[in-house]
Enzyme design. Structure first.
Site, PDB file in Angstrom:
ATOM      1  N   LYS A  56       0.838  -1.207   0.000  1.00 35.95           N
ATOM      2  CA  LYS A  56       0.000   0.000   0.000  1.00 35.95           C
ATOM      3  C   LYS A  56       0.873   1.256   0.000  1.00 35.95           C
ATOM      4  O   LYS A  56       0.588   2.211  -0.731  1.00 35.95           O
ATOM      5  CB  LYS A  56      -0.914   0.022   1.233  1.00 35.95           C
ATOM      6  CG  LYS A  56      -2.087  -0.946   1.172  1.00 35.95           C
ATOM      7  CD  LYS A  56      -2.885  -0.875   2.482  1.00 35.95           C
ATOM      8  CE  LYS A  56      -3.943  -1.946   2.590  1.00 35.95           C
ATOM      9  NZ  LYS A  56      -4.664  -1.895   3.878  1.00 35.95           N
ATOM     10  N   ALA A  78      -0.987   1.131   6.348  1.00 32.19           N
ATOM     11  CA  ALA A  78      -1.144   0.075   7.353  1.00 32.19           C
ATOM     12  C   ALA A  78      -2.094  -0.988   6.835  1.00 32.19           C
ATOM     13  O   ALA A  78      -2.889  -0.752   5.920  1.00 32.19           O
ATOM     14  CB  ALA A  78      -1.668   0.669   8.657  1.00 32.19           C
ATOM     15  N   ASP A  79      -1.985  -2.148   7.436  1.00 30.78           N
ATOM     16  CA  ASP A  79      -2.952  -3.204   7.134  1.00 30.78           C
ATOM     17  C   ASP A  79      -3.233  -4.013   8.395  1.00 30.78           C
ATOM     18  O   ASP A  79      -2.319  -4.319   9.160  1.00 30.78           O
ATOM     19  CB  ASP A  79      -2.432  -4.138   6.035  1.00 30.78           C
ATOM     20  CG  ASP A  79      -3.559  -5.038   5.552  1.00 30.78           C
ATOM     21  OD1 ASP A  79      -4.343  -4.590   4.699  1.00 30.78           O
ATOM     22  OD2 ASP A  79      -3.699  -6.167   6.066  1.00 30.78           O
ATOM     23  N   THR A  80      -4.491  -4.351   8.568  1.00 30.42           N
ATOM     24  CA  THR A  80      -4.921  -5.096   9.761  1.00 30.42           C
ATOM     25  C   THR A  80      -5.497  -6.447   9.350  1.00 30.42           C
ATOM     26  O   THR A  80      -6.344  -6.525   8.459  1.00 30.42           O
ATOM     27  CB  THR A  80      -5.993  -4.281  10.529  1.00 30.42           C
ATOM     28  OG1 THR A  80      -5.407  -3.032  10.919  1.00 30.42           O
ATOM     29  CG2 THR A  80      -6.477  -5.014  11.772  1.00 30.42           C
ATOM     30  N   SER A 115       0.204  -4.105  10.556  1.00 35.23           N
ATOM     31  CA  SER A 115       1.518  -3.737  10.079  1.00 35.23           C
ATOM     32  C   SER A 115       1.456  -2.294   9.610  1.00 35.23           C
ATOM     33  O   SER A 115       0.485  -1.891   8.958  1.00 35.23           O
ATOM     34  CB  SER A 115       1.894  -4.670   8.932  1.00 35.23           C
ATOM     35  OG  SER A 115       3.243  -4.498   8.621  1.00 35.23           O
TER      36      SER A 115
END
Ligand SMILES: Cc1cn([C@H]2C[C@H](O)[C@@H](COP(=O)(O)OP(=O)(O)OP(=O)(O)O)O2)c(=O)[nH]c1=O
EC number: 3.6.1.9
Length: 210
Positions: A56, A78-80, A115
């Site tokens: 991203k 970010a990624d969840t 992250s």
């Protein structure tokens, strides 16, 4: 007046923006990065969160390439990912998916990996992945149904949002609350400050309006 370093948030998530603003960081621009978020075969949840956050940030930087105004900006993404054991739960878009997630999460512990990835103006990329463990109470059928009716599960990893009604399902959380919401603030601020973005908590008067 000195030039304030610029920050680009590579996200369409209002929660991530609100979390940044909570510590006085106001992005110059929002550049959501639309990427394929499907896990690859046998991918671990933490590896997925990391891969997607990295991608991203890179995608947003690529999109902004021709924008002179953002030449010296920091990019943040970010990624969840929510997981029960090694099973990765989807970002729920349908009632069926959300029902399945809630039934799976009911009365047990799960892990949330977020992250956060940053690219500096010189092109250096740094990423931190944070794990939180969350335990839900047992959810009765009426509780599941009323939660489904709230629609708060829509677009959320694992089919819930801890910052809303589902906060009342949480018996115990070990780790970063802001990571579960979608952006771990301690790690985000450390990453940015560590790469030279001058963060004086107070620089933008974060207490204004409280
Ligand atoms: C577990 C949990 C997730 N979430 C949200 C955070 C993320 O928005 C979403 C997980 O999906 P992500 O793919 O991480 O993010 P996104 O597609 O919503 O946004 P972006 O444009 O930044 O890629 O779930 C909550 O808001 N609260 C929670 O308690």
């Amino acid at each position: 007046m000195t030039d304030r370093p610029k920050l680009v948030l590579a996200s369409a998530s209002p929660r991530r923006l609100a979390l940044l603003e909570q510590v006085g960081l106001r992005p110059e621009a929002l550049i959501p990065a639309t990427i394929d978020e499907e896990p690859v075969r046998f991918e671990r949840p933490n590896a997925l969160a990391e891969r997607l956050a990295v991608e991203k940030a890179k995608t947003a930087r690529h999109i902004a390439e021709s924008d002179e105004n953002l030449k010296d900006a920091f990019f943040l993404a970010a990624d969840t990912v929510v997981a029960v054991g090694r099973r990765i739960l989807p970002k729920t878009d349908t009632i069926e998916d959300a029902t399945e997630c809630l039934e799976l999460l009911s009365g047990r512990s799960h892990r949330v990996f977020t992250s956060v990835s940053m690219i500096t103006p010189t092109g250096k990329q740094r990423t931190r992945t944070v794990e939180a463990r969350v335990r839900f109470k047992h959810l009765s059928r009426p509780e599941v149904e009323s939660y489904l009716a709230s629609h708060e599960w829509r677009g959320k990893a694992g089919g819930y949002a801890i910052q809303g009604i589902a906060g009342a399902f949480v018996v115990r959380i070990v780790g970063s609350y802001t990571a579960v919401v979608g952006l771990p603030l301690y790690e985000t601020v450390s990453l940015l400050a560590g790469e030279g973005l001058p963060i004086h908590l107070g620089w933008l008067n974060p207490l204004d309006g409280i």
